[in-house]
Design a protein around this motif. Structure first.
Motif, PDB file in Angstrom:
ATOM      1  N   ASP A 158       0.815  -1.218   0.000  1.00 52.08           N
ATOM      2  CA  ASP A 158       0.000   0.000   0.000  1.00 52.08           C
ATOM      3  C   ASP A 158       0.846   1.265   0.000  1.00 52.08           C
ATOM      4  O   ASP A 158       0.347   2.349  -0.282  1.00 52.08           O
ATOM      5  CB  ASP A 158      -0.920   0.029   1.232  1.00 52.08           C
ATOM      6  CG  ASP A 158      -1.943  -1.094   1.196  1.00 52.08           C
ATOM      7  OD1 ASP A 158      -2.384  -1.471   0.081  1.00 52.08           O
ATOM      8  OD2 ASP A 158      -2.301  -1.601   2.272  1.00 52.08           O
ATOM      9  N   ASN A 159       2.142   1.115   0.352  1.00 52.44           N
ATOM     10  CA  ASN A 159       3.024   2.279   0.399  1.00 52.44           C
ATOM     11  C   ASN A 159       4.467   1.812   0.532  1.00 52.44           C
ATOM     12  O   ASN A 159       4.728   0.626   0.767  1.00 52.44           O
ATOM     13  CB  ASN A 159       2.659   3.207   1.565  1.00 52.44           C
ATOM     14  CG  ASN A 159       2.811   2.533   2.910  1.00 52.44           C
ATOM     15  OD1 ASN A 159       3.906   2.182   3.334  1.00 52.44           O
ATOM     16  ND2 ASN A 159       1.690   2.329   3.593  1.00 52.44           N
ATOM     17  N   ASP A 219       8.159   3.617   2.236  1.00 51.54           N
ATOM     18  CA  ASP A 219       8.908   4.726   2.839  1.00 51.54           C
ATOM     19  C   ASP A 219      10.378   4.468   2.564  1.00 51.54           C
ATOM     20  O   ASP A 219      10.963   3.538   3.104  1.00 51.54           O
ATOM     21  CB  ASP A 219       8.641   4.790   4.339  1.00 51.54           C
ATOM     22  CG  ASP A 219       9.149   6.075   4.979  1.00 51.54           C
ATOM     23  OD1 ASP A 219      10.162   6.619   4.502  1.00 51.54           O
ATOM     24  OD2 ASP A 219       8.523   6.524   5.955  1.00 51.54           O
ATOM     25  N   TRP A 270      -1.955   4.043  -3.566  1.00 50.24           N
ATOM     26  CA  TRP A 270      -0.593   3.694  -3.156  1.00 50.24           C
ATOM     27  C   TRP A 270       0.116   4.992  -2.817  1.00 50.24           C
ATOM     28  O   TRP A 270      -0.075   6.007  -3.482  1.00 50.24           O
ATOM     29  CB  TRP A 270       0.147   2.957  -4.271  1.00 50.24           C
ATOM     30  CG  TRP A 270       1.467   2.417  -3.831  1.00 50.24           C
ATOM     31  CD1 TRP A 270       1.685   1.226  -3.209  1.00 50.24           C
ATOM     32  CD2 TRP A 270       2.753   3.041  -3.948  1.00 50.24           C
ATOM     33  NE1 TRP A 270       3.031   1.066  -2.934  1.00 50.24           N
ATOM     34  CE2 TRP A 270       3.707   2.182  -3.387  1.00 50.24           C
ATOM     35  CE3 TRP A 270       3.188   4.254  -4.471  1.00 50.24           C
ATOM     36  CZ2 TRP A 270       5.069   2.481  -3.330  1.00 50.24           C
ATOM     37  CZ3 TRP A 270       4.536   4.567  -4.421  1.00 50.24           C
ATOM     38  CH2 TRP A 270       5.459   3.668  -3.856  1.00 50.24           C
ATOM     39  N   SER A 271       0.967   4.954  -1.771  1.00 45.42           N
ATOM     40  CA  SER A 271       1.655   6.160  -1.313  1.00 45.42           C
ATOM     41  C   SER A 271       3.158   5.959  -1.266  1.00 45.42           C
ATOM     42  O   SER A 271       3.640   4.904  -0.849  1.00 45.42           O
ATOM     43  CB  SER A 271       1.184   6.550   0.096  1.00 45.42           C
ATOM     44  OG  SER A 271      -0.201   6.812   0.108  1.00 45.42           O
ATOM     45  N   LEU A 311       6.407   7.509   0.626  1.00 41.57           N
ATOM     46  CA  LEU A 311       6.720   8.292   1.823  1.00 41.57           C
ATOM     47  C   LEU A 311       8.222   8.473   1.971  1.00 41.57           C
ATOM     48  O   LEU A 311       9.006   7.664   1.470  1.00 41.57           O
ATOM     49  CB  LEU A 311       6.184   7.583   3.070  1.00 41.57           C
ATOM     50  CG  LEU A 311       4.690   7.334   3.130  1.00 41.57           C
ATOM     51  CD1 LEU A 311       4.387   5.903   2.729  1.00 41.57           C
ATOM     52  CD2 LEU A 311       4.170   7.600   4.510  1.00 41.57           C
ATOM     53  N   THR A 369       4.068  11.654   3.653  1.00 44.79           N
ATOM     54  CA  THR A 369       3.581  11.261   2.345  1.00 44.79           C
ATOM     55  C   THR A 369       4.033  12.264   1.292  1.00 44.79           C
ATOM     56  O   THR A 369       3.790  13.460   1.413  1.00 44.79           O
ATOM     57  CB  THR A 369       2.044  11.153   2.350  1.00 44.79           C
ATOM     58  OG1 THR A 369       1.656  10.196   3.344  1.00 44.79           O
ATOM     59  CG2 THR A 369       1.516  10.728   0.990  1.00 44.79           C
ATOM     60  N   THR A 402       0.034  10.248  -3.039  1.00 51.34           N
ATOM     61  CA  THR A 402      -0.842   9.083  -3.032  1.00 51.34           C
ATOM     62  C   THR A 402      -1.645   9.145  -4.317  1.00 51.34           C
ATOM     63  O   THR A 402      -2.172  10.207  -4.667  1.00 51.34           O
ATOM     64  CB  THR A 402      -1.798   9.107  -1.825  1.00 51.34           C
ATOM     65  OG1 THR A 402      -1.031   9.091  -0.626  1.00 51.34           O
ATOM     66  CG2 THR A 402      -2.745   7.915  -1.849  1.00 51.34           C
ATOM     67  N   CYS A 416       0.497   5.148 -10.626  1.00 44.54           N
ATOM     68  CA  CYS A 416       1.898   4.980 -10.215  1.00 44.54           C
ATOM     69  C   CYS A 416       2.667   4.157 -11.237  1.00 44.54           C
ATOM     70  O   CYS A 416       3.810   4.489 -11.576  1.00 44.54           O
ATOM     71  CB  CYS A 416       1.992   4.292  -8.857  1.00 44.54           C
ATOM     72  SG  CYS A 416       1.437   5.285  -7.486  1.00 44.54           S
TER      73      CYS A 416
END
Length: 167
Positions: free
Chosen positions: A62-63, A65, A112-113, A115, A120, A123, A129
């Motif tokens: 989902d993301n 970092d 989807w993010s 980070l 963030t 998104t 993406c």
């Protein structure tokens, strides 16, 4: 129609063209840097070679970092020569193609993010993406790489038709 069915032909074409460009880089040019603020050729090539890894991350999470607080930031792998570079690219391309092919439309539309340090950056739907951060990003850097090749008098492969070196 499945979104993946629309993306896969473009993916196949762009990855084949990208591999041709990466294969033209001799290891003795990995340290070439056209400007102090530019990637060296090896780092640019690894960045291109690993873009597909990011695509798998987008589809399977989902993301991400890339510099999480209290943890090690993302570090790009290192290729010592062209064979290692191409192996990196081939592995990522195979895994990303498999992930694209099995992703359903509902998953493509999930957010989807990206980070950095827990903050963030953006998104957007996963499909956006894939098109922007993966496909377009790869094509952008591949264009840079073709300039690096030309500046080093290395033959530039045809991408969307023959190049001056292949006519």
């Amino acid at each position: 129609m499945q979104i993946s069915d629309a993306l896969l032909p473009e993916f196949d074409q762009e990855m084949a063209n990208t591999r041709k460009c990466l294969a033209r880089i001799p290891a003795d040019k990995f340290t070439y840097r056209p400007h102090a603020k530019s990637f060296d050729m090896g780092s640019l090539a690894v960045h291109i070679a690993t873009v597909c890894d990011w695509g798998v991350t987008v589809l399977n999470s989902d993301n991400f970092d890339y510099a999480p607080v209290g943890a090690e930031p993302y570090r790009a792998p290192i290729a010592k020569n062209t064979d290692e570079l191409l192996a990196m690219f081939d592995k990522g391309t195979k895994e990303f193609r498999e992930a694209l092919a099995k992703t359903d439309n509902d998953t493509f539309m999930k957010p989807w993010s990206l980070l950095v340090g827990g903050n963030t950056i953006f998104t957007m739907p996963k499909v956006v993406c894939i098109r922007s951060m993966i496909f377009n990003h790869l094509v952008h850097h591949r264009g840079q790489l073709t300039v690096y090749l030309r500046l080093n008098d290395l033959p530039v492969p045809g991408v969307y038709g023959p190049s001056a070196d292949e006519s």
